[in-house]
Design an enzyme around this catalytic site. Structure first.
Site, PDB file in Angstrom:
ATOM      1  N   ASP A  89      -1.467   5.351  -6.042  1.00 36.99           N
ATOM      2  CA  ASP A  89      -1.697   4.517  -4.865  1.00 36.99           C
ATOM      3  C   ASP A  89      -1.909   3.058  -5.245  1.00 36.99           C
ATOM      4  O   ASP A  89      -2.929   2.705  -5.849  1.00 36.99           O
ATOM      5  CB  ASP A  89      -2.915   5.025  -4.094  1.00 36.99           C
ATOM      6  N   ASP A 124       0.832  -1.202   0.000  1.00 36.54           N
ATOM      7  CA  ASP A 124       0.000   0.000   0.000  1.00 36.54           C
ATOM      8  C   ASP A 124       0.867   1.252   0.000  1.00 36.54           C
ATOM      9  O   ASP A 124       1.453   1.603   1.023  1.00 36.54           O
ATOM     10  CB  ASP A 124      -0.916  -0.015   1.227  1.00 36.54           C
TER      11      ASP A 124
END
Length: 496
Positions: free
Chosen positions: A316, A99
């Site tokens: 992201d 992440d």
């Protein structure tokens, strides 16, 4: 990667001078033999010297760390990429989601209430971190500077037991909380050309005591935050000179097995293009300037992509799909429809714009170019903005994978567009780069920590280092789909 074994024989006789008070001094002549370096490359000798110099200076030589990658971008299968890490002494293995939209590494603790106990991902047996089973664990007190650092960049809290904790709340009402600890992370580090050392370093990470963040059908042991703030593992390891201040990933989307490559270091490719990171922002914000479909720039006001506290473009890996600012979405979809309308049949499926396609999407749909500051463009194939959802009468149904963030000015580029590309986060140089790439192939990685494109001692990593990828259970349609990263300004749009 197996280490290169170097046999070095040094024979010597010790020299001693013995002097007795008032007596004669006796000397011994000694013979030294030169080490035999026959057959060794100059680069191998240089790598070995680098390790020795690190010992002399009481510093570690900066190396590159390779992590295995599993998972896939496809939300109808998994919708996330994850890796394996080893924490504690003796080391215990955990599966954690990759992440780039958050900073903290956290795993579920043995005392966790509400954490999943099983996973629908077939090869994963969920583990829980037990602080009492590690000989190197230490708590983080509220007065610890690392706790203060957490308070600056995350939701750090302090308990009445003087333990530094955290509490993350997300837009869908879920969350996780726990305590920070310091413990050993173990990994294989490559210093230069094929020279691998088994290494470990002390890092601060979270042990969650409560949490309902991950659903059992795709549960993993925690989240590996790759943000650039002080408590991220990449920041901690680079400040200790364990790794360069950079990391890279290549997420495989072409092969049904998924997987890919994740390294702490810079993957080096000749076709790499870079755009600057925008400073003083909590995420990997970049300056998207325009979008072109089939070579034609869309008529979108540049202010739509301007960066502010609640606007801008974020890269992201924790987001499955991609999201466009409200004002940019309709012009984007309209342009694609105009190009492909003669060859497809439009279809609305659960509010999503889809198309019934009788032939290859690459022959029908246009290429898209996302144009960034610094002249860098990200070229998207139809497979980078479309998702195959189902079939109707033998024809495939493809849907627009970009979603609209209703009433919001945020654009988020997730795994849908990041897959099948080398993506380099050069934190030392404050820039992000990418290049289209077959992520099932090996890559060259620089061990330089200068932030420049020049490199020496490039090592090679191969996604085949990853564990065999097993077929995942299909996620039921009611809970599939858009695993949007959970920490963006309290926003969690879900497509149902």
């Amino acid at each position: 990667m197996p280490p290169v074994t170097v046999a070095v024989v040094v024979s010597a006789f010790l020299v001693m001078s013995v002097a007795a008070a008032g007596g004669d001094v006796q000397s011994l002549r000694l013979t030294l033999e030169r080490a035999n370096h026959d057959g060794l490359e100059l680069s191998q000798l240089r790598d070995r010297d680098s390790i020795r110099h690190g010992r002399i200076l009481q510093q570690r030589p900066t190396g590159v760390v390779d992590f295995p990658v599993d998972g896939t971008y496809d939300p109808f299968l998994v919708g996330l990429y994850f890796t394996r890490i080893k924490l504690g002494t003796p080391p215990k293995e955990f599966y954690v989601q990759i992440d780039t939209g958050s900073d903290v590494l956290w795993v579920s603790c043995t005392s966790c209430s509400g954490c999943p106990t099983s996973s629908g991902l077939q090869q994963i047996k969920l583990e829980f971190f037990d602080p009492s089973s590690s000989s190197t664990v230490s708590p983080i007190s509220c007065s610890d500077q690392r706790c203060v650092l957490g308070e600056e960049f995350s939701d750090s809290v302090c308990s009445n037991r003087n333990q530094c904790g955290y509490s993350f709340q997300y837009g869908d009402g879920s969350g996780t909380s726990g305590y920070y600890i310091s413990d050993s992370m173990s990994f294989d580090s490559v210093v230069g050309n094929s020279l691998t050392t088994h290494s470990s370093a002390s890092v601060v990470f979270g042990t969650s005591q409560t949490g309902d963040l991950t659903k059992p059908d795709r549960a993993v042991d925690g989240i590996f935050g790759f943000g650039q703030q002080g408590l991220s593992v990449i920041s901690q390891l680079s400040s200790q000179r364990v790794t360069p201040n950079a990391f890279s990933h290549c997420l495989d989307g072409k092969n049904g097995g998924g997987g890919g490559i994740l390294v702490l270091g810079q993957i080096v490719e000749p076709n790499m293009v870079y755009t600057p990171l925008l400073p003083s922002l909590p995420h990997y914000n970049v300056n998207l300037q325009s979008i072109a479909v089939n070579g034609q720039t869309l008529s979108i006001d540049s202010s739509v992509f301007a960066t502010s506290s609640n606007r801008g473009t974020i890269i992201d890996s924790g987001t499955t799909l991609a999201y466009l600012a409200d004002e940019a979405y309709d012009p984007f979809v309209d342009a694609i429809m105009q190009t492909a309308s003669q060859s497809v049949r439009p279809l609305l499926s659960k509010g999503n714009q889809c198309y019934v396609v009788m032939s290859s999407v690459s022959e029908i749909f246009p290429t898209v170019s996302l144009n960034f500051a610094g002249g860098a463009s990200m070229l998207l194939r139809p497979e980078d903005y479309l998702l195959q959802q189902t079939s109707v009468g033998g024809a495939a149904v493809w849907c627009i994978g970009f979603q609209k963030l209703q009433g919001q000015g945020i654009t988020i580029l997730g795994d849908l567009v990041l897959k099948d590309k080398v993506v380099v986060y050069d934190l030392a140089g404050q820039r992000i780069g990418w290049a289209n790439y077959d992520c099932s192939s090996p890559v060259n990685v620089s061990t330089s920590n200068t932030g420049t494109t020049e490199y020496v001692n490039a090592g090679q990593f191969d996604h085949r280092n990853s564990a065999p990828y097993e077929t995942y259970k299909l996620i039921p349609s009611m809970v599939i789909a858009l695993v949007l990263h959970i920490a963006f300004f309290g926003v969690l749009p879900i497509l149902l």
